[in-house]
Design an enzyme around this catalytic site. Structure first.
Site, PDB file in Angstrom:
ATOM      1  N   LYS A  38       0.772  -1.371  -0.184  1.00 51.65           N
ATOM      2  CA  LYS A  38      -0.001  -0.085   0.068  1.00 51.65           C
ATOM      3  C   LYS A  38       0.792   1.222   0.051  1.00 51.65           C
ATOM      4  O   LYS A  38       1.890   1.122   0.584  1.00 51.65           O
ATOM      5  CB  LYS A  38      -0.778   0.060   1.304  1.00 51.65           C
ATOM      6  CG  LYS A  38      -1.890   1.032   1.287  1.00 51.65           C
ATOM      7  CD  LYS A  38      -3.088   0.797   2.263  1.00 51.65           C
ATOM      8  CE  LYS A  38      -4.036   1.854   2.626  1.00 51.65           C
ATOM      9  NZ  LYS A  38      -4.664   1.959   3.798  1.00 51.65           N
ATOM     10  N   SER A 113      -9.529   1.750   2.883  1.00 52.20           N
ATOM     11  CA  SER A 113      -8.948   2.388   1.796  1.00 52.20           C
ATOM     12  C   SER A 113      -7.747   1.646   1.100  1.00 52.20           C
ATOM     13  O   SER A 113      -7.197   2.163   0.288  1.00 52.20           O
ATOM     14  CB  SER A 113      -8.127   3.619   2.784  1.00 52.20           C
ATOM     15  OG  SER A 113      -7.017   3.017   3.725  1.00 52.20           O
ATOM     16  N   SER A 137      -9.807  -0.425   7.054  1.00 51.41           N
ATOM     17  CA  SER A 137      -9.191  -0.026   5.472  1.00 51.41           C
ATOM     18  C   SER A 137      -8.617  -1.518   5.189  1.00 51.41           C
ATOM     19  O   SER A 137      -8.263  -1.447   4.008  1.00 51.41           O
ATOM     20  CB  SER A 137      -8.201   0.669   5.632  1.00 51.41           C
ATOM     21  OG  SER A 137      -8.861   2.055   6.027  1.00 51.41           O
TER      22      SER A 137
END
Ligand SMILES: [Zn+2]
Lengths: 433, 471
Positions: A38, A113, A137
């Site tokens: 990420k 996210s 997330s």
């Protein structure tokens, strides 16, 4: 074994912000395994943007602790995945690099996210990925995309190198298509790092076991109530039934503090975010400040122009919540509510070994469907409590509604990540067979 | 009108590394931004890791000031934007400081002992430093070498009644900190003071960022005058923050943004609360100034004044203890009076003076091999060499080279006779009982002998000569 991995994915979902065409790797437990990371986790020499314009040109000079560990075990870091800007969102639509699409249905969001990591896994581009989970997330996109994601116990994985959104809530965690791979990745990244003072020396070194006979599964009414799509609730009840068939028993539990969870969560995370993001002022990050302006004016302009709307909204909310005269009414109360929720889970986890429920109240939204922030915030209702309590929580796929994946969430006691992994593993092995 | 003064003192703790990272604190001779890492640069993703030594130093001060260490103290973020603050917040302590409620004794303006109460001490990180480039007013540069240096903030109650008391308080505090070896006052910028000052019945004014001891007294003296003048003219003193302009010796109003700050304090989520009350028992306090002064008087038999001077700086006290064995009383006079005066004149530190050489000089003085006057000459030669970075010659060698050895009466009976012969008027005055005449004649002989003779002995010889009429 050491070598270079060629990585040129067919990224039609826009899962990646940056890809590394030639990813070098060494020997080790993950030798040659492609791992997507990420884009809020610092990678030396690879730009790390948090999906924000303000960090577009930022190349960290150092590796996050988890990246050091991955490299040491031979993983090939193949790219940085898309996300909601600074982690602020549940759809990956707030990215400055465009939204990611859900491989299960490209008209849908992948969740967020960590949407890029989930989408990269679901599209088969990588076998493993790192996400981060502040209020869901990792678990939300895992549920929406039909992959597995674990939010570890707070303090089990070093946050050193994770660009902070809400320090007291978030953890880096493993994502994969199977529980076994999640567990393998967890074994690599969960090692003690004295640089993270909020960490405990409790390394994860575990091979999942499907033997869950005698496991007590707590079922909180609040996870099946108002706002939860009945078909999602039904699918998850079926999944709990599978655990029972495997020798687990169920007990009703209650988390009464749930009704304060979202309010507390949003006050704490925006408060911390307003402070964390203040350093992005155009002096060292983002386009150069116009030096003819006074620096206060220049800061304002840079931040206005380079933060997205959701980031600005949350920074303003957090600034307000911490302001003199309001901090007592909002921040202090939120900490109180957090304490209550923590105690609720502690009590529930005396009667039960794990707590089970849906990960998300619904299946994946359509792209652009959620336009008002409040309805989006409500989508975190089932995931944020685990962050407030600091407990481990995993999401494992458990069937489909309207052809879209549903996530089955299992939460456990602090530092009992192994147990939630085992429960998810038992379920997964049973339904696969 | 009663003057009321309270101080907030920021001292840099003399740890080897910074408060939250491993970077060295010894940056003063190095180029800008050479003592930095992701943590003290505030790079995204970096995390603070508390320096245990800094906590120990803080506790040492707390214990020395008789403070209560809190069961649980906590770090907090102080949020504000400033280009020298890399994270846009400072990690400090807010409502749960390290320790509270201490005291320091000072002398008030009448010479009586009085107590200044210490409200609290807490740890925090120093920001970086803006460097304004001469001639380039368009921009400033930032040096992060200082960023993350551990600071101990010491806050007093408003217990001081004059700028002079404030100065005495700071001197006392500095001495204690130096005795504890947690602070190096010789480092530039290692102590900064914010002073609150009001006249009884008026609003309080805060003077920020005074960076020297002398500055504090100057700034406060200026404020007392300014505020008194305002009141005399029937105007009111407004509550405000002011800056001290060191160069001009005045304070100016810092109107505007600075006063509207809302720092939005909240607990630092990257650090755990501190529970260190257990550490306190394990801390051994070194001998503090008051105890050492009393010991000096008892052990060396020296005067309270000398003892106070010598113990006012631990390095000076250590120095004295190294040379005292030669002759404690002689050493006290020479170190506290002569040597200190010469050092001040040269702006030299005692650290640059070799104790063994001074001990040798004291030996020569004790054996009356040289006179006091010649001794001063030898001392000056030695200090000049030290100041120039040269090793000091042995005092005996200087005495020999400069021919400064004490001569006895016989050696200059010829000179005495010549002087008496060529100053008949003075001899007449002497016979007439005028005291000054003898001094004059002795002075003439001293001049001829370049100070090698003991003036008292000379006086005896000269008067004998005149009395005997040996001319
Ligand atoms: Zn550093």
């Amino acid at each position: 074994m050491a070598g270079t991995l060629d990585f040129s994915p067919d990224d039609r979902c826009n899962a990646f912000i940056t890809t590394c065409r030639e990813a070098r790797f060494s020997d080790g437990a993950l030798a040659g395994v492609a791992v997507a990371v990420k884009d809020n986790i610092s990678t030396a020499g690879i730009r790390t943007t948090c999906a924000s314009r303000i960090l577009e040109g930022y190349v960290p000079p150092y590796d996050a602790h988890v990246i050091e560990l991955l490299r040491k075990e031979g993983a090939a870091i193949v790219g940085k995945t898309n996300m909601d800007e600074f982690g602020m969102g549940s759809t990956t639509e707030t990215s400055a690099f465009g939204p990611t699409r859900n491989p299960a249905d490209p008209t849908r969001v992948p969740g967020g996210s960590s949407g890029g990591s989930a989408a990269a896994l679901a599209a088969g581009l990588v076998p493993m990925a790192l996400g981060t989970d502040t209020g869901g997330s990792i678990r939300c996109p895992a549920a929406f995309c039909g992959v597995v994601g674990l939010k570890p116990t707070y303090g089990r994985v070093s946050r050193y190198g994770l660009i902070a959104y809400a320090n007291s809530l978030e953890q880096i965690g493993p994502m994969a298509r199977t529980v076994e791979d999640v567990s393998r990745l967890m074994s690599v990244i969960a090692k003690y790092d004295p640089r993270d003072s909020t960490m405990l020396d409790r390394p994860y070194d575990h091979r999942p076991s499907a033997d869950i006979a005698g496991l007590r599964v707590g079922v909180p009414e609040e996870y099946f109530g108002e706002g939860v799509d009945p078909r999602v609730a039904e699918t998850v009840r079926d999944a709990i039934g599978v655990l029972e068939e495997l020798g687990a028993s169920t007990v009703p539990v209650s988390i009464p503090g749930m009704r304060y969870a979202l309010a507390a969560y949003y006050v704490i995370c925006t408060g911390e975010a307003s402070s964390n993001l203040a350093r992005f002022d155009g002096v060292r990050y983002g386009p150069a400040v116009d030096i003819r302006k006074s620096w206060h004016d220049a800061y304002q302009e840079i931040r206005q122009a380079n933060f997205g709307a959701e980031v600005r909204r949350r920074v303003m909310l957090g600034t307000f919540a911490l302001s003199a005269g309001y901090a007592g009414r909002y921040y202090a109360k939120a900490l109180g509510a957090r304490q209550k929720i923590r105690q609720d889970f502690e009590r529930a986890l005396r009667d039960a070994d794990v707590i089970a429920g849906p990960t998300m109240p619904t299946v994946a939204f359509r792209l652009g469907e959620k336009t008002d922030p409040l309805s989006l915030y409500l989508a975190d209702i089932l995931t944020a409590p685990a962050n407030l309590a600091g407990i481990p929580a995993i999401s494992v796929p458990c069937g489909r509604v309207d052809g879209l994946p549903v996530g089955f969430q299992l939460m456990g006691r602090q530092f009992e990540d192994e147990r939630v992994v085992d429960a998810a593993y038992a379920y997964e092995q049973e339904v696969r067979a | 009108m009663k003057t009321i003064v309270g101080l907030e003192i920021h001292v840099q703790l003399a740890t080897a590394t910074k408060l939250f990272c491993g970077c060295s604190t010894d940056y003063r001779d190095d180029g800008p931004n050479t003592h930095c890492c992701p943590v003290c640069l505030g790079l995204p993703g970096s995390l603070p890791r508390l320096n245990r030594k800094a906590v120990e130093y803080g506790l040492l001060v707390a214990k020395a000031l008789g403070m209560r260490v809190l069961e649980e103290s906590e770090f907090a973020r102080k949020n504000y934007f400033y280009p020298d603050l890399p994270k846009a917040y400072q990690i400090t302590q807010y409502d749960k400081p390290l320790a509270v409620e201490g005291i320091i004794e000072i002398e008030d303006d009448e010479g009586h002992e009085k107590i200044v109460r210490i409200t609290r001490v807490h740890l925090e990180e120093d920001p970086g430093r803006l460097v304004h480039v001469a001639g380039a007013s368009k921009y400033s540069l930032v040096d992060y070498n200082r960023s993350g240096i551990p600071l101990l903030e010491i806050v007093t109650e408003p217990d001081m009644r004059s700028p002079q008391e404030a100065r005495r308080f700071l001197n006392k505090l500095r001495t204690i900190l130096e005795y504890l070896r947690v602070f190096d006052g010789d480092r530039e910028g290692s102590l900064r003071v914010d002073a609150n000052i009001s006249l009884e019945g008026s609003e309080r004014v805060e003077v920020k960022n005074i960076s020297s001891y002398k500055g504090v007294e100057k700034a406060l003296t200026f404020e007392v005058t300014r505020q008194k003048n305002l009141r005399r003219r029937g105007q009111t003193v407004t509550r405000e923050t002011r800056h001290f302009m060191e160069g001009r010796g005045i304070t100016t109003s810092a109107r505007g943004k600075e006063e509207e700050h809302d720092y939005r304090y909240f607990p630092e989520p990257d650090l755990r609360p501190l529970r260190v009350t257990d550490w306190v028992a394990e801390i051994d306090l070194p001998e503090l100034p008051a105890a050492r002064k009393n010991r000096f008087m008892a052990q060396y038999g020296i005067s309270p004044n000398h003892a106070r001077t010598l113990t006012g700086d631990p390095k000076l006290a250590d120095f004295y203890e190294r040379v005292a064995p030669v002759d404690p009383a002689l050493a006290a006079t020479w170190v506290a009076d002569t040597l200190l005066g010469e050092l001040n004149y040269r702006d030299m530190s005692i650290a640059a003076v070799p104790a063994d050489r001074i001990a040798e000089l004291l030996g020569l003085l004790r054996a009356e091999t040289v006179t006091d006057r010649a001794g001063v000459q030898v001392l000056r030669e030695m200090l000049d060499a030290c100041a120039a970075g040269r090793p000091s010659e042995r005092p005996a060698a200087i005495v020999k080279r400069e021919n400064l050895g004490r001569t006895t009466g016989d050696d200059f009976s010829a000179i005495v006779r010549t002087v008496i012969a060529s100053n008949p008027q003075a001899v007449e005055d002497y016979h007439a009982g005028r005291k000054g005449a003898l001094n004059f004649l002795v002075g003439q002989v001293m001049k001829e002998t370049r100070g090698r003779a003991d003036p008292r002995e000379l006086g005896r010889i000269v008067s004998e000569c005149i009395e005997k009429g040996e001319v």
